[in-house]
Design an enzyme around this catalytic site. Structure first.
Site, PDB file in Angstrom:
ATOM      1  N   THR A  12       0.819  -1.215   0.000  1.00 17.16           N
ATOM      2  CA  THR A  12       0.000   0.000   0.000  1.00 17.16           C
ATOM      3  C   THR A  12       0.847   1.257   0.000  1.00 17.16           C
ATOM      4  OG1 THR A  12      -1.723  -1.173   1.238  1.00 17.16           O
ATOM      5  CG2 THR A  12      -1.842   1.225   1.198  1.00 17.16           C
ATOM      6  N   LEU A  13       1.883   1.286   0.857  1.00 19.52           N
ATOM      7  CA  LEU A  13       2.720   2.476   0.988  1.00 19.52           C
ATOM      8  C   LEU A  13       4.185   2.149   0.711  1.00 19.52           C
ATOM      9  CD1 LEU A  13       1.324   4.043   4.307  1.00 19.52           C
ATOM     10  CD2 LEU A  13       0.821   4.768   1.965  1.00 19.52           C
ATOM     11  N   THR A  14       4.873   3.122   0.133  1.00 24.15           N
ATOM     12  CA  THR A  14       6.328   3.062  -0.008  1.00 24.15           C
ATOM     13  C   THR A  14       6.919   3.983   1.042  1.00 24.15           C
ATOM     14  OG1 THR A  14       6.285   2.549  -2.368  1.00 24.15           O
ATOM     15  CG2 THR A  14       8.282   3.579  -1.510  1.00 24.15           C
ATOM     16  N   GLU A  76      13.351  -8.567   3.066  1.00 24.36           N
ATOM     17  CA  GLU A  76      12.457  -7.717   3.850  1.00 24.36           C
ATOM     18  C   GLU A  76      12.525  -8.018   5.347  1.00 24.36           C
ATOM     19  OE1 GLU A  76       7.721  -6.436   3.999  1.00 24.36           O
ATOM     20  OE2 GLU A  76       8.428  -7.934   2.558  1.00 24.36           O
TER      21      GLU A  76
END
Length: 276
Positions: A12-14, A76
């Site tokens: 959804t977000l960077t 990650e």
């Protein structure tokens, strides 16, 4: 002058982290749906700036950065744990072992013991669930609006508690625990419920599932602290309260980091200063 940038490209977000000349940590984010905007922001820096890149959509961002030579990818989980350890120290938290619960689109749970970490569990319940169920049930899909409305809602007539099942009789477990999320919803159609109450109940479902699984992992690992991170918690006080109170109720210590959505980006940034 900025020497390096850490970027965590989520679903959804960077999220982006970097140090300025005074070594002050700076954080910002962009929607992952518009990676061109992220690329344009990076282009405002000199070409030889160091970039640590991580996250599920990192490969997509790399297609925008083909000409950039000083770019490397980090797993990650490794980046996130490195960021968590930095944040714990910065926030004055002094413990070497704990469960790390990362609430993104879904949720990933890790065990941290000193310098070692391993993924021990996970669930598809997470921020994506919060957004998806909220949209399906109320038509509201903006995260900020969901958080705002849920704060004034009540779960009391939508969830079913253990005490509701026993009708005043002695309960074998804590009567205040949720027996069934949305278990009382069938008594009245959802159309008769307020959006505030529905959204509060969705937050309750997400928070209780995640905290229950995290507590079970803490029990199995014999750990006291559970560190809850992820963008879903950012400025989401209702969810933090649900998770925090449930975790305490089960005799574990919840920890919420100040910048809880940026652990991956911070870890990716630190890798450039570690010489990796």
């Amino acid at each position: 002058m900025v020497q390096a940038i850490g970027i965590d490209v989520g679903g959804t977000l960077t999220k982006i982290a970097y140090f300025e000349d005074d070594q002050q940590l700076k954080l910002l984010h962009f929607p992952s749906a518009d990676l061109q905007k992220v690329s344009d922001w990076i282009a405002s820096f000199k070409e030889d700036i160091q970039i640590g890149l991580t996250g599920g959509r990192a490969e997509q961002l790399k297609t925008f950065l083909r000409s950039h030579k000083n770019l490397h990818y980090l797993v990650e989980f490794d980046a996130t744990i490195a960021g968590v350890k930095y944040q714990l120290k910065k926030d004055g938290q002094n413990f070497a072992e704990g469960v790390i619960t990362n609430i993104g689109t879904g949720t990933s749970i890790h065990s941290l013991k000193g310098d070692a970490h391993v993924r021990i569990a996970g669930t598809g319940i997470g921020g994506g669930t919060l957004l998806g169920m909220s949209a399906l049930m109320t038509g509201i899909f903006e995260f900020e609006q969901i958080v705002q409305l849920s704060a004034s809602g009540s779960r009391s007539e939508v969830d079913m508690l253990v005490s509701d099942i026993y009708y005043g009789n002695k309960t074998p477990i804590d009567g205040g625990l949720t027996a069934s999320n949305f278990g009382d919803a069938g008594l009245r159609p959802l159309l008769e419920r307020s959006k505030e109450d529905i959204l509060a109940t969705v937050q309750g479902l997400v928070g209780e599932v995640i905290s229950t699984l995290s507590i079970q992992c803490a029990d199995a690992e014999k750990m006291e602290h559970i560190v809850y991170i992820g963008s879903t918690l950012a400025e989401n006080e209702p969810l933090q309260k649900i998770i925090g109170s449930y975790t305490k109720r089960k005799n574990r210590t919840p920890v919420f980091l100040k910048d809880n959505g940026y652990s991956g980006a911070i870890g990716a940034l630190l890798s450039k200063y570690d010489g990796n």
